[in-house]
Motif scaffolding. Structure first.
Motif, PDB file in Angstrom:
ATOM      1  N   GLU A 220       0.840  -1.205   0.000  1.00 24.68           N
ATOM      2  CA  GLU A 220       0.000   0.000   0.000  1.00 24.68           C
ATOM      3  C   GLU A 220       0.875   1.255   0.000  1.00 24.68           C
ATOM      4  O   GLU A 220       0.584   2.219  -0.701  1.00 24.68           O
ATOM      5  N   HIS A 221       1.936   1.223   0.798  1.00 23.68           N
ATOM      6  CA  HIS A 221       2.844   2.362   0.812  1.00 23.68           C
ATOM      7  C   HIS A 221       3.507   2.516  -0.563  1.00 23.68           C
ATOM      8  O   HIS A 221       3.715   3.633  -1.045  1.00 23.68           O
ATOM      9  N   GLY A 222       3.798   1.393  -1.206  1.00 23.69           N
ATOM     10  CA  GLY A 222       4.378   1.423  -2.553  1.00 23.69           C
ATOM     11  C   GLY A 222       3.416   2.051  -3.564  1.00 23.69           C
ATOM     12  O   GLY A 222       3.826   2.830  -4.428  1.00 23.69           O
TER      13      GLY A 222
ATOM     14  N   ARG B 191      -5.149   7.799   1.424  1.00 18.69           N
ATOM     15  CA  ARG B 191      -5.337   8.853   2.432  1.00 18.69           C
ATOM     16  C   ARG B 191      -4.581   8.487   3.705  1.00 18.69           C
ATOM     17  O   ARG B 191      -3.918   9.327   4.310  1.00 18.69           O
ATOM     18  N   ASP B 192      -4.687   7.213   4.088  1.00 20.70           N
ATOM     19  CA  ASP B 192      -4.005   6.758   5.307  1.00 20.70           C
ATOM     20  C   ASP B 192      -2.493   6.887   5.167  1.00 20.70           C
ATOM     21  O   ASP B 192      -1.803   7.283   6.101  1.00 20.70           O
ATOM     22  N   GLU B 193      -1.975   6.533   3.998  1.00 19.70           N
ATOM     23  CA  GLU B 193      -0.524   6.627   3.789  1.00 19.70           C
ATOM     24  C   GLU B 193      -0.051   8.081   3.886  1.00 19.70           C
ATOM     25  O   GLU B 193       1.011   8.361   4.431  1.00 19.70           O
ATOM     26  N   LEU B 194      -0.856   8.999   3.333  1.00 21.51           N
ATOM     27  CA  LEU B 194      -0.476  10.412   3.410  1.00 21.51           C
ATOM     28  C   LEU B 194      -0.485  10.876   4.870  1.00 21.51           C
ATOM     29  O   LEU B 194       0.429  11.584   5.319  1.00 21.51           O
ATOM     30  N   ALA B 195      -1.480  10.432   5.613  1.00 18.83           N
ATOM     31  CA  ALA B 195      -1.543  10.790   7.036  1.00 18.83           C
ATOM     32  C   ALA B 195      -0.330  10.227   7.779  1.00 18.83           C
ATOM     33  O   ALA B 195       0.266  10.896   8.634  1.00 18.83           O
ATOM     34  N   THR B 196       0.053   9.002   7.457  1.00 15.34           N
ATOM     35  CA  THR B 196       1.229   8.391   8.092  1.00 15.34           C
ATOM     36  C   THR B 196       2.488   9.188   7.766  1.00 15.34           C
ATOM     37  O   THR B 196       3.320   9.442   8.643  1.00 15.34           O
TER      38      THR B 196
END
Ligand code: OXD
Ligand code: MN
Length: 585
Positions: free
Chosen positions: A415-417, A573-578
């Motif tokens: 997902e991060h990729g 969205r979650d990755e950007l928040a992380t």
């Protein structure tokens, strides 16, 4: 040639529309292609080059106003506008058929309609797909015969199966009436008023990316704008990677990389599977397998030389069509800027005018091209024809960033990729018109090539990650970090293998890294600098992650993501928040 009734009916319909004098089926035989070459030479459409120096090679010049892909005239004609998404031009199918129908009406009068049956991928492979292109251009026929597998065997394989319907006419080559329209729901492409490769070789961007990305989403596979290469280590093991870059990042050079001397001496080799497009599926073993659907290279000529890419240059030494390069009249060969330091004294430029190096204008168009058979490439992979493709260890994204992105970093997860691919960007260079240093987002290098809503495309990437637990690892590279004077720090070209070496090491669990807010970055000691004129401190510099710049970057990502509305996957969205949380730590 075929009993496929749907095909025969469609050709009748297109004949009634375009009204050619005759219809010629391309059987793929050398005799037929040669007869077409003779005909095109008579009309001046192609010029035969020196048979001894460039056997089987030809030169073609396009119209002056027809030298590149026309993104502002490229449309996705899905029934619902929303399905084309915010990054594509959209036209309603009925409107597009009507508008282009008028332009096609009678456009082949006095001309021949050629019927090109072609296969994207090895003929008969269950992963390959068949298209038929109807065109009034011999240049298109000859190029398609290099870039794809063409002929009777394709029709035999097709039987009464389904195919992508492509209609192309040069018509009057009118710029203001040039349209490249895709009808993903109808498996159809209509291209009119252009003769430039990217607009008219319908198997390439139009089919193998725009239509195929749509098919891939529906059928559970991926059509990507990626090169594929294999790295063979001294033990003879070959690991494969696929990589996506925006234009002007050296994709073809990376695809055909020659290892630096220290690596060569140890026995490393690099094999090219493809330089532009990858079709990727989950294989029986659960790994992702990538296949190059093309059969040739449609490469940019300027800058290609014996140092930057000797394999590409070697690929163009026979059976190649050159478009919009300099015609060297001294020996009836070709030349382009960046080929060597000996521009011909007696030459004709890409526009057909007498030209010398001191005439103050470029002799070759900056987007001049070679269409070269893949089999010519000295490092073409032995797996090139393997219908299964090759198993991927890594997927690599890249861009041209002066300061922000480190030389290389690794995603923490699939997902991060996907997040890293979705925020891919390049800063504009002086080579392009407009302001320098402006960040242009080009997710997965697919911005102009995705056949449906880009937010749904991100979701498809996320969904692919749920299909298997043997996913390749995802990385980002940036060869373009500069010092305070604007000079590139990393040498690039063959030395990029040093970075690929670390990437493979990470996939194999043998290379080390440190965690940063953006992902895993190598320690300077983890990259092999042997035989390289670069200090470990310089390397440390280009591995640095600047929190200030990344905080700015995160703002830019918010802005970019806003475009996709509720089509943007929650995972991104979650990755950007992380990322933002990590930057504050
Ligand atoms: C190409 C492109 O021609 O990406 O490959 O523009
Ligand atoms: Mn491309």
């Amino acid at each position: 040639m075929t009993k496929n009734q749907a095909l025969l009916n469609w050709i009748e319909e297109m004949k009634a529309l375009t009204k050619p004098d005759q219809v010629v089926w391309i059987d793929g035989s050398e005799a037929q292609l040669d007869a077409l070459r003779q005909e095109a030479m008579k009309t001046g459409e192609i010029i035969k080059l020196n048979e001894e120096l460039l056997p089987g090679c030809y030169l073609h010049r396009t119209a002056e106003n027809d030298v590149a892909r026309v993104e502002h005239r490229t449309f996705i004609c899905s029934r619902r506008e929303e399905d084309a998404g915010p990054t594509n031009n959209w036209m309603a199918p009925a409107e597009a058929y009507e508008k282009l129908g008028k332009l096609f009406d009678g456009s082949m009068q006095g001309r021949t309609m050629y019927v090109i049956p072609y296969s994207m991928g090895p003929v008969g492979s269950p992963f390959s797909k068949i298209g038929i292109e109807l065109t009034d251009s011999i240049y298109v026929v000859l190029n398609m015969a290099i870039m794809t597998r063409v002929g009777q065997h394709v029709l035999d394989t097709l039987g009464d199966g389904d195919f992508v319907k492509g209609l192309h006419s040069k018509a009057k080559l009118e710029e203001e009436n040039r349209y490249i329209c895709h009808f993903p729901e109808d498996n159809t492409i209509w291209s009119v008023n252009s003769g430039y490769g990217g607009n008219v070789l319908l198997g390439k961007k139009c089919f193998a990316l725009r239509i195929a990305s749509y098919l891939g989403r529906n059928e559970g596979w991926m059509a990507e704008h990626m090169l594929i290469l294999g790295i063979e280590n001294p033990q003879g093991e070959i690991k494969y990677v696929a990589a996506a870059f925006p234009s002007a990042c050296g994709k073809t050079n990376l695809a055909m990389l020659i290892p630096p001397e220290v690596y060569r001496n140890k026995g490393y080799k690099v094999w090219c599977v493809g330089d532009d497009i990858a079709w990727i599926r989950v294989g029986e073993d659960g790994r992702l397998w990538a296949c190059n659907p093309e059969n040739g290279f449609f490469g940019v000529a300027p800058g290609t030389n014996a140092k930057s890419n000797p394999n590409a240059l070697a690929s163009t030494r026979q059976g190649t069509i050159f478009t919009n390069v300099v015609h060297n009249l001294e020996n009836n060969t070709v030349w382009w800027e960046g080929l060597d330091k000996n521009p011909p004294k007696h030459a004709v430029d890409w526009k057909g005018n007498p030209w010398t190096a001191d005439s103050g204008v470029k002799g070759a168009h900056p987007n001049s091209r070679f269409t070269a058979p893949a089999k010519n490439c000295p490092c073409i992979s032995p797996e090139f024809e393997n219908p299964k493709g090759v198993p991927l260890s890594a997927i690599i994204f890249g861009g041209r960033r002066a300061k922000t992105a480190p030389l290389v970093y690794q995603a923490r997860s699939w997902e991060h990729g996907v997040f890293i691919g979705s925020i891919m960007a390049s800063e504009t260079t002086a080579a392009a018109t407009g302001a320098v240093g402006v960040v242009r987002r080009d997710p997965m290098a697919m911005l102009p090539f995705c056949g449906y809503h880009m937010g749904d495309y991100f979701q498809h990437w996320i969904d692919m990650g749920k299909k298997t637990d043997k996913l390749p690892k995802i990385f980002n590279v940036n060869w373009f970090r500069t010092d305070d004077e604007g000079n590139f720090i990393w040498p690039g070209f063959g030395d990029n293998l040093r970075v690929l070496d670390w990437i493979i090491g990470r996939c194999e669990g043998t290379a080390d890294a440190v965690e940063t807010p953006i992902g895993f970055v190598p320690k300077a000691e983890d990259i092999n600098l042997e035989g390289l004129n670069l200090t470990i401190d310089q390397l440390r510099g280009i591995l640095e992650v600047d929190r200030g710049l990344w905080t700015e970057e995160a703002k830019g990502i918010h802005e970019f993501y806003a475009k996709f509305g509720d089509h943007l996957p929650q995972e991104l969205r979650d990755e950007l928040a992380t990322l933002e949380k990590n930057l504050q730590k």
